[in-house]
Design a protein around this motif. Structure first.
Motif: not given
Ligand code: 9D3
Length: 259
Positions: A177-183, A218-223, A228-232
């Motif tokens: 449930g994390l967005l991707e890191y930069p490539h 990136i996940t925190r900033e954009r989504r 929140a789902k992850r933290a929970a």
């Protein structure tokens, strides 16, 4: 075992496989890893004019797909495959498609997809056939066909042998449930922009830590919803295997779609 089987009920059968004939899904289709059948709803019209729709009772704009015609098309789809396949009506009022639903569908025998046009489908056939109503997002398409293509693409890439081993492993670690890191790839400096030094360092553990931190930022900033789902405690919390390397991968002669 018989291949994963998709039947699409549509007024525009020529739209299938369409873009699914290319890339991963197209190769898998040719290899027989899944089967796609587009069923022309109009073939089940019974009158001289081959009509499939009629004006809504109660008045209003637009036309409604007739229950008798849709029902006959559904019956044909059921007769032509495993009758246990879920029957899904693609509609903007459906439950939002997510990766959990995709995983569930990909793990089953296939699906029967009903694509709506006009204002919709007569409610009675939706109920009589116990259809699941599914939407791909909160925006308005001109019909259900692009939604069916998106759903099928998402399912097919999860079928055994479609993605390849490395990508499958990555899939599992990122299902967290994390967005991707930069490539980044060569050149190490482009238009005055440097690749982050840590990626050139060859320290695999450092690289993994940097990627993890970037993915989280990136996940925190954009989504914030995903975060929140992850933290929970919604997903796995183990660090993903990030395959750190000092050099970009060697190029090979294959095109992207052949990998
Ligand atoms: C007049 C009210 N409209 C609802 C917003 C009617 C309507 C608009 C667009 C009925 C059908 C459509 C065509 N869209 C789909 O069939 C569709 C869809 C979509 O538009 N967005 C996201 N997912 C889907 S799944 C099927």
């Amino acid at each position: 075992m018989t291949a994963w089987h998709a039947s699409v009920l549509t007024l525009f059968p020529e739209m299938f496989p369409g873009p699914l004939g290319f890339s991963l899904a197209g190769r898998a289709l040719r290899e027989g890893r899944w089967r796609l059948e587009a069923i022309d709803i109009r073939a089940f019209a019974t009158d001289r004019h081959r009509s499939v729709d009629d004006a809504p009772f109660g008045g209003g704009a637009g036309m409604v797909l007739r229950p008798d015609v849709v029902d006959a098309a559904v019956a044909a789809a059921l007769a032509g495959g495993d009758p246990a396949r879920p029957l899904i009506y693609l509609t903007p009022r459906g439950a939002l498609l997510d990766q959990a639903m995709v995983r569930e569908l990909a793990a089953g025998p296939g699906c029967i997809l009903l694509c709506g046009r006009y204002e919709g489908v007569d409610q009675r056939v939706i109920e009589a056939r116990g259809m699941r109503e599914v939407s791909i997002g909160d925006y308005v398409l001109s019909g259900g066909e692009p939604a069916a293509l998106a759903l099928l693409d998402a399912c097919v890439r999860l079928l055994p042998g479609v993605m390849g081993e490395a990508a499958s492993a990555e899939e599992e670690s990122h299902a967290a449930g994390l967005l991707e890191y930069p490539h980044y790839t060569r050149p190490a400096e482009w238009q005055g922009r440097r690749v982050p030094e840590v990626l050139l360092s060859g320290h695999h553990a450092e690289v993994a830590r940097w990627r993890r931190a970037e993915a989280e930022r990136i996940t925190r900033e954009r989504r914030p919803d995903l975060w929140a789902k992850r933290a929970a405690g919604g997903g796995a919390t183990a660090a993903p295997d990030c395959h750190g390397r000092a050099e970009p991968p060697k190029r090979d002669a294959r095109k992207d779609h052949e990998r």
